[in-house]
Design an enzyme around this catalytic site. Structure first.
Site, PDB file in Angstrom:
ATOM      1  N   GLY A   1      -1.575   2.304  -7.132  1.00  0.00           N
ATOM      2  CA  GLY A   1      -2.326   2.506  -8.366  1.00  0.00           C
ATOM      3  C   GLY A   1      -1.753   3.637  -9.198  1.00  0.00           C
ATOM      4  O   GLY A   1      -1.699   3.556 -10.442  1.00  0.00           O
TER       5      GLY A   1
ATOM      6  N   GLU B   1     -10.024  -0.347  -5.638  1.00  0.00           N
ATOM      7  CA  GLU B   1      -9.019  -1.148  -4.946  1.00  0.00           C
ATOM      8  C   GLU B   1      -9.547  -2.516  -4.526  1.00  0.00           C
ATOM      9  O   GLU B   1     -10.687  -2.645  -4.070  1.00  0.00           O
ATOM     10  CB  GLU B   1      -8.496  -0.408  -3.708  1.00  0.00           C
TER      11      GLU B   1
ATOM     12  N   HIS C   1      -2.169  -4.986 -10.570  1.00  0.00           N
ATOM     13  CA  HIS C   1      -2.963  -3.871 -11.101  1.00  0.00           C
ATOM     14  C   HIS C   1      -3.342  -4.137 -12.549  1.00  0.00           C
ATOM     15  O   HIS C   1      -2.566  -4.720 -13.318  1.00  0.00           O
ATOM     16  CB  HIS C   1      -2.182  -2.556 -11.043  1.00  0.00           C
TER      17      HIS C   1
ATOM     18  N   CYS D   1       0.864  -1.183   0.000  1.00  0.00           N
ATOM     19  CA  CYS D   1       0.000   0.000   0.000  1.00  0.00           C
ATOM     20  C   CYS D   1       0.897   1.228   0.000  1.00  0.00           C
ATOM     21  O   CYS D   1       1.593   1.489   0.981  1.00  0.00           O
ATOM     22  CB  CYS D   1      -0.921   0.001   1.218  1.00  0.00           C
TER      23      CYS D   1
ATOM     24  N   CYS E   1      -4.871   6.177  -4.500  1.00  0.00           N
ATOM     25  CA  CYS E   1      -4.203   4.873  -4.369  1.00  0.00           C
ATOM     26  C   CYS E   1      -2.756   5.045  -4.801  1.00  0.00           C
ATOM     27  O   CYS E   1      -2.485   5.341  -5.965  1.00  0.00           O
ATOM     28  CB  CYS E   1      -4.911   3.823  -5.221  1.00  0.00           C
TER      29      CYS E   1
END
Length: 276
Positions: A222, A210, A161, A75, A219
């Protein structure tokens, strides 16, 4: 059990941060979901757990749990909050630390202007390592979603992703396509779904659905995945400003084999205690 916590956020991506160095923490999935519940608990996108580490090259261990109770590998916004937390709590005097995660070592650094820069490691495009089920090793891959074929770039920033380019993120089908991409059978570990609008050679707008949390205001991984996919496809030049609903991140990537640098804020909201 009374549990001390700190509420933090990185561009609106919010966290409950727990000090597992000075208190023993072993929470069940039900307890994690309770903490993350915005009506009955504290409320957050992810729960971050700071622990001691046995890794010889790390200062701390960093564990991440989504609000659905599931543990995940990485994260980015949380990593910025992590270094702010351990520094503010007196757990370290270092401005730059090495942190063990499920996906490897990351290096967050407190800058003199108050922002945080994180070395997020080298992105991975090899389908089998993301993992993403594909017979072709191509940057742009077709993906069937609800009877419609879309084009994605699959990439791992320590977590999987799927990034697609859209004309306008304000009208992008995030709510309808996001859950379908997240749980698509070609992503065995599920995926984060990124919807990227290119606003210039060094600017994008982005929304991310997410894995395990739904759409968030921002994110970090991301943003890294989106920029990396755009640079790799020749559509973007590093560094890139990534604008999300929660604010802006600066992402730099110099191409194959190099690490991704993410810079942005980390904010402490409040600290408290909850009975759980």
């Amino acid at each position: 059990m009374k549990l001390k916590f700190t509420k933090m956020h990185g561009l609106g991506n919010d966290f409950v941060v727990l000090d597992g160095v000075r208190q023993l923490i072993a929470l069940t999935a039900d307890q994690l979901r309770y903490l993350g519940d915005r009506h009955f608990g504290v409320g957050c996108d992810q729960i971050l757990l700071v622990e001691t580490t046995e890794h010889p090259e790390a200062d701390f261990r960093y564990r991440i749990f989504n609000s659905d109770g599931g543990e995940v590998e990485q994260c980015g916004n949380g990593a910025r909050c992590f270094v702010r937390f351990v520094h503010d709590q007196g757990l370290t005097e270092k401005s730059e630390i090495r942190v063990e995660t499920l996906s490897g070592i990351i290096r967050p650094r407190l800058e003199t202007d108050g922002s945080v820069t994180v070395d997020m490691g080298v992105p991975v495009f090899a389908p089998e390592k993301i993992p993403f089920l594909s017979e072709a090793d191509e940057l742009v891959q077709p993906l069937m979603i609800g009877g419609e074929e879309i084009a994605i770039t699959a990439v791992s920033m320590g977590n999987p992703h799927a990034v697609q380019i859209v004309a306008d993120i304000d009208t992008a089908p995030v709510a309808s396509q996001g859950p379908l991409i997240e749980s698509h059978p070609r992503f065995p570990h599920r995926a984060n779904a990124g919807f990227m609008q290119i606003a210039g050679r060094q600017a994008i707008r982005l929304r991310v659905y997410e894995r395990g949390a739904g759409e968030t205001l921002s994110c970090g991984t991301g943003a890294c995945a989106a920029v990396v996919s755009g640079v790799a496809r020749g559509l973007l030049d590093s560094p890139v400003r990534v604008t999300m609903h929660g604010g802006d991140l600066k992402i730099a990537w110099n191409g194959e084999g190099t690490t991704v640098l993410m810079n942005g804020p980390a904010v402490t909201v409040f600290s408290g205690e909850i009975e759980i």
